[in-house]
Each structure stands twice: as C-alpha cells, then as structure tokens.
Write a protein that holds these residues in place. Structure first.
Motif, short mmCIF file in Angstrom:
data_model
loop_
_atom_site.label_atom_id
_atom_site.label_comp_id
_atom_site.label_asym_id
_atom_site.label_seq_id
_atom_site.Cartn_x
_atom_site.Cartn_y
_atom_site.Cartn_z
N VAL A 135 0.84 -1.21 0.00
CA VAL A 135 0.00 0.00 0.00
C VAL A 135 0.86 1.25 0.00
N ARG A 136 1.89 1.29 0.84
CA ARG A 136 2.74 2.48 0.94
C ARG A 136 3.50 2.74 -0.36
N ILE A 137 3.99 1.67 -0.99
CA ILE A 137 4.70 1.87 -2.26
C ILE A 137 3.72 2.37 -3.32
N SER A 138 2.50 1.84 -3.33
CA SER A 138 1.51 2.33 -4.29
C SER A 138 1.19 3.80 -4.05
N GLN A 139 1.17 4.20 -2.79
CA GLN A 139 0.93 5.61 -2.49
C GLN A 139 2.11 6.47 -2.90
N ASP A 140 3.32 5.92 -2.72
CA ASP A 140 4.52 6.64 -3.14
C ASP A 140 4.52 6.86 -4.65
N LEU A 166 -5.57 -3.91 -4.10
CA LEU A 166 -4.98 -3.66 -2.78
C LEU A 166 -6.04 -3.11 -1.82
N TYR A 167 -6.92 -2.28 -2.34
CA TYR A 167 -7.99 -1.71 -1.52
C TYR A 167 -8.89 -2.83 -0.99
N LEU A 168 -9.28 -3.76 -1.87
CA LEU A 168 -10.10 -4.89 -1.43
C LEU A 168 -9.38 -5.69 -0.35
N LEU A 169 -8.12 -6.01 -0.61
CA LEU A 169 -7.33 -6.80 0.34
C LEU A 169 -7.22 -6.08 1.68
N SER A 176 -12.08 -6.55 11.60
CA SER A 176 -11.54 -6.87 12.92
C SER A 176 -11.83 -5.71 13.86
N PHE A 177 -11.78 -5.99 15.16
CA PHE A 177 -12.01 -4.95 16.15
C PHE A 177 -10.84 -3.97 16.21
N ASP A 178 -11.16 -2.69 16.08
CA ASP A 178 -10.19 -1.61 16.26
C ASP A 178 -8.92 -1.80 15.44
N ARG A 179 -9.08 -2.20 14.19
CA ARG A 179 -7.93 -2.36 13.28
C ARG A 179 -8.19 -1.52 12.04
N PRO A 180 -7.69 -0.28 12.02
CA PRO A 180 -8.01 0.63 10.91
C PRO A 180 -7.31 0.24 9.62
N PRO A 181 -7.96 0.43 8.48
CA PRO A 181 -7.33 0.13 7.19
C PRO A 181 -6.22 1.13 6.86
N ALA A 182 -5.34 0.73 5.97
CA ALA A 182 -4.23 1.59 5.58
C ALA A 182 -4.63 2.63 4.54
N SER A 186 -11.10 8.86 1.48
CA SER A 186 -10.97 10.26 1.05
C SER A 186 -9.73 10.49 0.19
N ASP A 187 -8.76 9.59 0.27
CA ASP A 187 -7.53 9.72 -0.54
C ASP A 187 -7.66 9.08 -1.92
N CYS A 188 -8.73 8.33 -2.15
CA CYS A 188 -8.88 7.58 -3.39
C CYS A 188 -9.56 8.43 -4.46
#
Length: 567
Positions: A135-140, A166-169, A176-182, A186-188
């Motif tokens: 995800v981070r490399i795709s954002q880079d 990657l978004y689906l994955l 899961s409980f209290d596990r925020p997505p990367a 709003s950035d998409c």
C-alpha cells in the motif's frame, strides 16, 4: 549432499515451461478472483520479453502451487509454497536497491501475493507488514490518483486494477475490532475499474461518485469490479460502525445514524449489482477457453464477490453479539422492539443467503475460491449457531441445515486453505456453547453482563477475521472442541431444510456454464503438474535424474533450505 547456492536476483535467460505453466494456472484460478494484480495482455508481453523479475516469478509459482490436487503434494504443499515465498521475500530484502524500483509495479504485485500467502498460513504480522508495504509503495507512486497519460492504456488499466485490488485486500484483513485500514476513502481519487466487455460510460467514475450517486446512469453500468470496490468501502464503514469501542452520535435505529446510512447504501449498490450482472451462458452453449483471459469468468467471479460482500456487510450490521455491544452504549429507556425484531430477522436471512451464494457458486464450478470466503461463511454460520436452539422449529431446523452445509463447505476447501479447516474447528467449538449464548443475546434486552470474560473473548474471536487467522486463536484454548458434545444435524430434532434456491440478491443466479473452467467434456479444472513445477527456477535447481529416465526427483530438504540460506 546438495550444494547450497545463493538465489540469483536475475531472471532466467528465456521463459521456461514451468513458469509458463504457473502463469496459466495463476490466470485461470486467481486473476480477478477477486484480486486483479495484473493486466493479462501486458503480462504476456512482459513474459515474452523476459521482463518478469525473479521475485515475482517465485511468488507466482508459490501461488500456483496451491492449486495442485496431486496426492503426492498433500504433505509438502504448504512447505513448498512457503519455500518459494521465502525466496521471493529474501530477494526483495537483499536487493542492492532495496525497495527503490522506480516506477515499476512488480514489487507491489509480489508483496500483495506474498501478503495473501502469509495471511492464509496464519502468519498475521508478516501479512500485515507485506500488505502495508504494498500500500505504501503504491501511495509513493501516486496510484491513488489517475495514472500518467504517458503510460500505455494497458499500463494505466493495470495500475488502476492493482490499486483497487490492494484496496479490497486492505478492507478484508481489517474485518476486525479496532484495526483501521491503511487506505482512506478520502484519498482515493482514482477512477474505478471498468468492465471492458460492456459499453463504456461517457465519463469515468470515482468511488466518491459511485457512492454519492452523482453523474451515474444505471443503464450505462459501472462494471462489477467497481461495484465490488464500492461494497468493500461500505463493508469498511460497517466494520468501523460495529467493531469499534467508540459510540456513534446517533442510536442505530435513528434514521440519520451511520447504521441507517450504511443500510441505504447497501440497497443502492445491490440494485447496481443486479443491473450490471453478466449475461450467463445458456446450458450447452460453447464458451471461450482462453487460458489467460476469460472476461465472462472474471465477471462471474466479481458477481459472486459483490453478492458475498453485500450479505456479509448486512450480517456485520445485525449480528446479535455486535448488535448487543452497539446498543449497550446508548442511554435509551427502551430499544424499539419492532426495530430489534426486524434487524434480527434480516440478519438471519442474510446469513442464510451468504452461505447459499458460496455453496451454490462452488457447486457450479467456482473453484478454487478466495480464502476470505472462509471467514465470510464462518461469520454467517455463527449467526445460525445462535439460532440453533430457537423456540421456532422452522428456524432451528433451517439453522441446523445451514450449519451442516457450511461445515461441509469449509471441510471441502480445506485442502486449498489451511485457515478453512481451522475455522471449521472453531465453529464446532462455538456451536457447543451456543445454547447459553442464544439465551443471553436473543432476548429483547441482551444481558451482556451475564457473560464471563472467557465467553466474551470467544464471542469476539469468532467474528474477528484477524483473530481467526491465528492458529493459536483463543477459541481453541478457551472452548476446546469435544466431538461427543457436538449436535448431530441429521438427528430428527433438527431435521433438514434445503437452503433457498436463489442467492438472496434479486433473481441473479449462479450458472454452471458460466463458471465452468474446464475444456469441453471435462468438469475438473486443470492444476499445475508437480513434476513440472519442481524444475523451477532453472538456476536454483539440481534435480536428481530418475533411474528409469522419467521425471527427475527433487531433493526437497536441501533445495528448500537453500532458498533461505543467509547471505
């Protein structure tokens, strides 16, 4: 003794037969089901030009190995997968350039595949790290926005589909409980994937445009991949709504609450999914069997995915345990009884529909199935487990049959996914305790205070994907399975109830012909030949020639160890 060799970071001189076989298996069984990490046409070109880096070759072979049904692989399949995956990972980590690969997306593709392999093997932290890196490399590379016009149309499509995969994955592993997505919605700003087999819309559509219902004509169609992305976004909102400790500003039964808004968005996307469903082949109609591309097959896969996410999201919103957690946060003198009854009834219907969608799809030939479906069917089954001892004979009988069907499903796909058998065992352990859970959770005012800490932990674990990926999850430690206490679903007490013939999402049905991967006259999908895959990659292999001149044998222990040799 075999001589250990360092893994070379260069590709073989020419594409070899084994890698081509692995590619064929991957694109037949994995591509766009549901993750579209590649453009099939562009991938063919790169293979022909020998432009696939070795780390990606190893990752693809690790992925393809899973789909062999040969008996000799049963005991060593996972170790083989892990060996090739380790080799791919170490090539990435040992590269002189590190993670700096310019604008090439192959590193993202490899990391995504390795993340899935780790997740399904129960290596949660490894999966979390690899998916996060992808995800981070795709954002880079600024893949959240539209690709550069300097890229070819194939490259643009590949980047678009790769990011949304990657978004689906990302959304799936965060059920899961209290596990925020990367990835934040709003950035998409990237346009959604589009089904190129239909008429292209006059204007591109972003996820914001899809969900805000702006500039969209239902008759034009957005493609089921794009609709699946929209549903995954709503799924993420449902998880945040029901699986976080922070209360909402409005009670869930209020018409302006996030709970109600999610419901409305689900029904809107359901209508789009029905309107954009592929035209299924008539029985006996000949079909294209292109090994690398079959648009109808991929569209059908996304049809099943969109149905599954739709029902899963409804189940998350209405699960009796999550609902009880949600409503206890509000200082309200009385939960509206009609709202609670309707919500629970809806939950039971969607739980049955989710199981039916996946079982029908599998029966029609939609195999192999994505590993996330194991969690989906587990989640739905926990709902039926709670209703197993309902005072209504019809509900009890139906839930018993759905549970039996779900356990059969998980058992049958366990050869592909280790976590499927693990979830089946967890479900059996959970069912044994459900008489007490039902009494506490299904009354008008759920009595959560009566649950012990152990019981709360178990109830939390069975609906948490992240927890259920862990082979050491608390369900087994706190509620060990005892076969003597497990209900016999064939007993007259439960009887039989055939699951509904429809998928629960309009009149869209799963057709046997639309899901047939085989060549005419054959029903079994092809799998990679282990005798071929053992010879790859050529620079790393030292097969021992057989005495009878047949296929070479493989020195498993020494060669797999060489993949992880320290440099």
């Amino acid at each position: 003794m075999a001589t250990h060799r360092r893994v070379s970071s260069s590709s073989p001189t020419t594409p070899d037969k084994v890698f081509l076989e692995a590619c064929d298996v991957y694109f037949r069984h994995c591509h766009n089901k549901p993750y579209g990490f590649f453009s099939a046409k562009l991938f063919k070109i790169k293979v022909a030009q020998n432009q696939i880096p070795l780390h990606l070759r190893l990752a693809l072979i690790a992925c393809a190995t899973r789909y062999s049904s040969r008996s000799q692989w049963k005991e060593r399949k996972q170790s083989t997968i892990d060996g090739y995956a380790r080799g791919a990972w170490e090539l990435i980590m040992s590269s002189p350039d590190g993670l700096d690969s310019g604008e090439d997306v192959s590193l993202i593709q490899t990391l995504a595949i390795l993340g899935v392999i780790d997740a399904t093997a129960g290596r949660r932290r490894g999966a979390w790290v690899k998916i996060g890196m992808a995800v981070r490399i795709s954002q880079d590379l600024n893949m959240m926005g539209e690709p550069s016009s300097n890229l070819s149309s194939l490259e643009q499509d590949e980047r678009r589909n790769l990011f949304w995969s990657l978004y689906l994955l990302d959304r799936f592993v965060c059920c899961s409980f209290d596990r925020p997505p990367a990835i934040k919605d709003s950035d998409c700003l990237l346009n959604l994937p589009f089904n190129h087999s239909t008429t292209k819309p006059k204007s591109a559509l972003t996820m914001h445009g899809l969900l805000s219902r702006e500039s969209f004509n239902k008759s034009q169609g957005s493609g089921l991949f794009g609709i699946s992305v929209g549903l995954a976004s709503v799924l993420g909102r449902a998880v945040k709504c029901m699986m976080t400790t922070r209360p909402d500003s409005q009670a869930p039964w209020h018409k302006d609450s996030e709970f109600s808004t999610i419901h409305a968005d689900l029904e809107y996307l359901k209508e789009l999914a029905i309107n954009n469903a592929p035209v299924l082949a008539e029985p006996g109609q000949p079909r294209s069997q292109n090994d690398m591309e079959d648009t109808d097959r991929e569209q059908t896969a996304h049809m099943v995915l969109s149905h599954t996410i739709y029902h899963l999201t409804h189940c998350i919103l209405s699960h009796p345990f999550l609902l009880a957690l949600k409503t206890q946060n509000y200082q309200h003198p009385e939960i509206p009884s009609s709202w609670l009854e309707e919500t629970r009834a809806t939950c039971l219907v969607h739980a049955g529909s989710l199981i039916t969608v996946l079982v029908e799809a599998k029966a029609a030939g939609y195999m192999p199935v994505p590993s996330v479906y194991s969690y989906c069917i587990l989640f739905a089954s926990t709902i039926h487990a709670l209703y197993l001892y309902s005072e209504s004979p019809e509900i009890s009988t139906g839930s018993a049959e759905y549970l039996r069907t779900a356990l059969d499903y998980l058992s049958e796909i366990s050869e592909l996914w280790c976590n499927a058998q693990m979830m089946a065992n967890a479900l059996k352990s959970f069912v044994i305790q459900c008489s007490r859970y039902s009494d506490i959770l299904l009354c008008h005012k759920p009595r959560l205070h009566e649950l012990t800490q152990t019981e709360t932990t178990i109830l939390t674990a069975v609906v948490d994907y992240w927890t259920m990926m862990d082979p050491r999850n608390p369900v087994f430690d706190l509620a060990p399975f005892n076969a003597d206490n497990f209900p016999d679903f064939s007993d007259k007490e439960f009887g039989y109830l055939t699951p509904p013939a429809t998928s629960g999402l309009g009149d869209v049905m799963v057709s046997d012909d639309s899901l047939d991967y085989s060549t005419p006259g054959h029903k079994e999908a092809p799998s990679i030949d282990p005798d071929i895959i053992l010879h790859y990659p050529a620079p790393m292999m030292s097969p021992i020639q057989s005495v009878d001149g047949g296929s070479p044998h493989w020195d498993w222990d020494n060669e797999l160890d060489s993949l992880t040799e320290k440099r």
